[in-house]
Enzyme design. Structure first.
Site, PDB file in Angstrom:
ATOM      1  CD  GLN A 192      -2.966  -2.497   1.945  1.00  0.00           C
ATOM      2  OE1 GLN A 192      -2.302  -2.785   2.936  1.00  0.00           O
ATOM      3  NE2 GLN A 192      -2.670  -2.957   0.748  1.00  0.00           N
ATOM      4  CE  LYS A 207     -21.751  24.184 -28.107  1.00  0.00           C
ATOM      5  NZ  LYS A 207     -21.661  22.740 -28.324  1.00  0.00           N
ATOM      6  CE1 TYR A 220      -6.121  -3.532   8.667  1.00  0.00           C
ATOM      7  CE2 TYR A 220      -5.228  -5.739   8.411  1.00  0.00           C
ATOM      8  CZ  TYR A 220      -5.364  -4.447   7.952  1.00  0.00           C
ATOM      9  OH  TYR A 220      -4.757  -4.060   6.784  1.00  0.00           O
ATOM     10  CG  ASN A 249      -4.005  -4.737  12.721  1.00  0.00           C
ATOM     11  OD1 ASN A 249      -3.361  -4.675  11.672  1.00  0.00           O
ATOM     12  ND2 ASN A 249      -4.394  -5.882  13.261  1.00  0.00           N
ATOM     13  CD  GLU A 306     -20.493  20.370 -20.161  1.00  0.00           C
ATOM     14  OE1 GLU A 306     -21.212  19.794 -20.975  1.00  0.00           O
ATOM     15  OE2 GLU A 306     -19.481  21.007 -20.493  1.00  0.00           O
ATOM     16  CG  ASN A 355     -18.979  23.700 -25.133  1.00  0.00           C
ATOM     17  OD1 ASN A 355     -20.077  24.044 -25.567  1.00  0.00           O
ATOM     18  ND2 ASN A 355     -18.070  23.086 -25.862  1.00  0.00           N
ATOM     19  CB  SER A 358      -0.933   0.000   1.215  1.00  0.00           C
ATOM     20  OG  SER A 358      -0.196  -0.190   2.410  1.00  0.00           O
ATOM     21  CB  THR A 381     -42.682  23.675  -8.563  1.00  0.00           C
ATOM     22  OG1 THR A 381     -43.847  24.114  -9.249  1.00  0.00           O
ATOM     23  CG2 THR A 381     -42.394  24.618  -7.402  1.00  0.00           C
ATOM     24  CG  HIS A 382     -43.916  20.065 -11.073  1.00  0.00           C
ATOM     25  ND1 HIS A 382     -44.108  18.767 -10.658  1.00  0.00           N
ATOM     26  CD2 HIS A 382     -44.560  20.844 -10.163  1.00  0.00           C
ATOM     27  CE1 HIS A 382     -44.857  18.759  -9.563  1.00  0.00           C
ATOM     28  NE2 HIS A 382     -45.132  20.008  -9.235  1.00  0.00           N
ATOM     29  CB  SER A 408     -16.807  23.480 -30.163  1.00  0.00           C
ATOM     30  OG  SER A 408     -16.742  22.627 -31.291  1.00  0.00           O
TER      31      SER A 408
HETATM   32  N1  ARG Z   1      -1.196  -1.353   5.106  1.00  0.00           N
HETATM   33  C1  ARG Z   1      -2.107  -1.889   6.055  1.00  0.00           C
HETATM   34  C2  ARG Z   1      -3.511  -1.258   5.851  1.00  0.00           C
HETATM   35  O1  ARG Z   1      -3.579  -0.223   5.303  1.00  0.00           O
HETATM   36  C3  ARG Z   1      -1.661  -1.603   7.450  1.00  0.00           C
HETATM   37  C4  ARG Z   1      -2.153  -2.590   8.434  1.00  0.00           C
HETATM   38  C5  ARG Z   1      -1.565  -3.922   8.195  1.00  0.00           C
HETATM   39  N2  ARG Z   1      -1.942  -4.856   9.201  1.00  0.00           N
HETATM   40  C6  ARG Z   1      -1.801  -6.170   9.028  1.00  0.00           C
HETATM   41  N3  ARG Z   1      -2.191  -6.914  10.007  1.00  0.00           N
HETATM   42  N4  ARG Z   1      -1.295  -6.690   7.949  1.00  0.00           N
HETATM   43  O2  ARG Z   1      -4.514  -1.814   6.229  1.00  0.00           O
END
Ligand code: ARG
Length: 469
Positions: free
Chosen positions: A322, A283, A317, A110, A290, A285, A22, A155-156, A277
């Site tokens: 993640q 145009k 956990y 965790n 949007e 826009n 991560s 309205t509507h 455009s």
């Molecule tokens: N990168 C992990 C997450 O975002 C951190 C926690 C990892 N904990 C574990 N028991 N592997 O959730």
């Protein structure tokens, strides 16, 4: 060194290893990870696990990591770090040696990720509320500048009654102030500290949780370690609130898009926020509008992703958690990117007052005022409605408005009509009769502007209070 390799005989499949990391996205939590690690280190020292020297070494190491990240504008790189927690440990050990491994005593990733995310969302809320104050300020300024200009309220999507342009703009201020309030509410609930919750059952060392909470400006420690390490309600609440904000913004964008069409012509699109455009030379826009409308889909998508990720997840956990990070970051980035654009657009847009006033004065929008004229003279409301309905029918046949009917025509419907009827049909009289709290009578709208300003001021004060706390 990995944070968990001891019991493994085999190394990870290299592709899986890369895929499960991560760090690519959670490195943006580094600032919070360092703060939380500092609080944990101090608690370790207080619990007698670290010596005074060890604490100083660790705190200095953490500070250096922060300085390095600041120097590289937060874009830290590491080919091996599994996540931001692993990254900090590696960095620390490379700077201060093996004593750096002591930082992880009695804690788990965790509780760390749960803490980092709370700190992140808390800061994002403060930033968003400040942006919302600017957006509300821009809308309120425009409301004030619109003065006595009126427009049809629909309205509507059919012309209903005339209102002041200011009244219409203040409707959006109400929505955004509620969004700011919902964010504050979310902040209140998330502001508790998971540190000391361990992996699931609570820390294995006697850490002072209240102390750690206080260090990080939380209101106190979380109450239950199982919940603390698996709870992502605050992420979902936050992103849901942002999707509601997006929903409001998309209604605004849609109205502005419609009002900027030649068919309506109420709004002249600011060139600084529009594109042309490549094919059709004439145009202009409404790109900003949007994109705002489109990005709302992302915000709602973020909330939906989170709900589905969390549904049915057993305590406590699980690595699924993640997967809550990217929708969170994307939603916060999207909302934070949007709001200054909206404020800028509102400052730049030109309203066509003549067109709006003109539209407010045709299409029988004074019909309810006409019926009120009869009601004020004792005619039962249903009958008044019927008689004015007939008057409208007469107008449609004659291709005119109510004020063009002769007294003779009107008296065939009800002999009670007299000359004063025409006065009650004047645009100013039509607005004036909506003289209730929250109504469009000019004096009420002036009060509305003042009340909005007050609310925006107190929003700004709250934001500043948190910024300097
Ligand atoms: N990168 C992990 C997450 O975002 C951190 C926690 C990892 N904990 C574990 N028991 N592997 O959730």
């Amino acid at each position: 060194m990995k944070m968990w390799s001891g019991r493994f005989r085999q190394s990870l499949d290299p592709q899986f290893e890369r895929w499960q990391r991560s760090f690519d996205f959670d490195r943006r939590l580094l600032h919070y990870e360092l703060a939380a690690s500092g609080a944990h280190a101090r608690a370790l020292k207080n619990a007698g696990v670290l010596s005074a020297d060890e604490l100083i070494g660790i705190l200095q190491g953490l500070q250096q990591i922060g300085e390095m990240a600041a120097a590289s504008q937060g874009s830290v790189e590491d080919e091996e770090a599994e996540d931001v927690h692993h990254f900090v440990e590696k960095q620390l050990v490379s700077r201060i040696g093996e004593v750096g491994y002591k930082l992880h005593s009695g804690r788990s990733r965790n509780e760390q990720i749960a803490t980092d995310l709370r700190l992140y969302v808390r800061a994002a809320i403060d930033e968003l509320r400040s942006e919302l104050a600017d957006v509300c300020g821009a809308f309120t300024d425009r409301a004030e500048q619109a003065g006595s200009t009126s427009m049809p309220a629909y309205t509507h999507l059919q012309r209903a009654e005339p209102v002041l342009v200011a009244h219409w703009l203040l409707a959006y201020v109400e929505m955004f102030l509620r969004d700011a309030d919902r964010l504050a509410d979310c902040r209140k609930r998330l502001n508790v500290c998971p540190l000391g919750s361990g992996a699931v059952a609570g820390a294995t060392l006697s850490l002072d949780r209240a102390f750690m909470a206080n260090e990080l400006e939380f209101d106190g420690p979380t109450a239950n370690s199982i919940d603390a390490t698996s709870d992502r309600d605050f992420v979902l609440e936050f992103v849901s609130t942002l999707s509601l904000l997006g929903l409001h913004l998309s209604r605004w964008a849609e109205e502005m898009i419609i009002f900027s069409t030649q068919e309506f012509g109420f709004v002249h699109l600011p060139e600084a926020y529009s594109t042309g455009s490549s094919a059709m030379p004439q145009k202009k826009n409404p790109d900003l509008l949007e994109l705002v409308r489109g990005k709302t889909g992302r915000l709602i998508g973020g909330a939906t992703t989170l709900m589905i990720t969390l549904k049915g997840l057993p305590l406590a956990y699980n690595k699924d958690l993640q997967e809550t990070q990217q929708p969170l970051f994307d939603s916060a980035d999207t909302a934070l990117g949007l709001l200054p654009q909206v404020a800028g657009w509102m400052k730049a847009v030109e309203f066509d007052h003549q067109r709006m006033n003109g539209a407010a004065q045709s299409g029988f929008m004074n019909a309810w005022a006409a019926a009120t004229y009869l009601v004020n003279r004792g005619v039962p409301s249903r009958l008044a409605h019927e008689q004015i309905g007939k008057a409208v029918k007469l107008c449609v046949d004659k291709n005119c408005e109510l004020q063009d009917l002769t007294l003779h025509d009107l008296r065939t419907l009800n002999p009670i009509f007299d000359e004063s009827f025409r006065d009650c049909l004047q645009p100013s009289s039509v607005l004036a009769i909506h003289d209730v709290v929250g109504g469009t009578a000019p004096a009420r709208v002036r009060q509305g502007i003042a009340a909005a300003r007050k609310k925006i001021d107190s929003l700004r004060e709250e934001v500043n209070f948190h910024a300097h706390a």
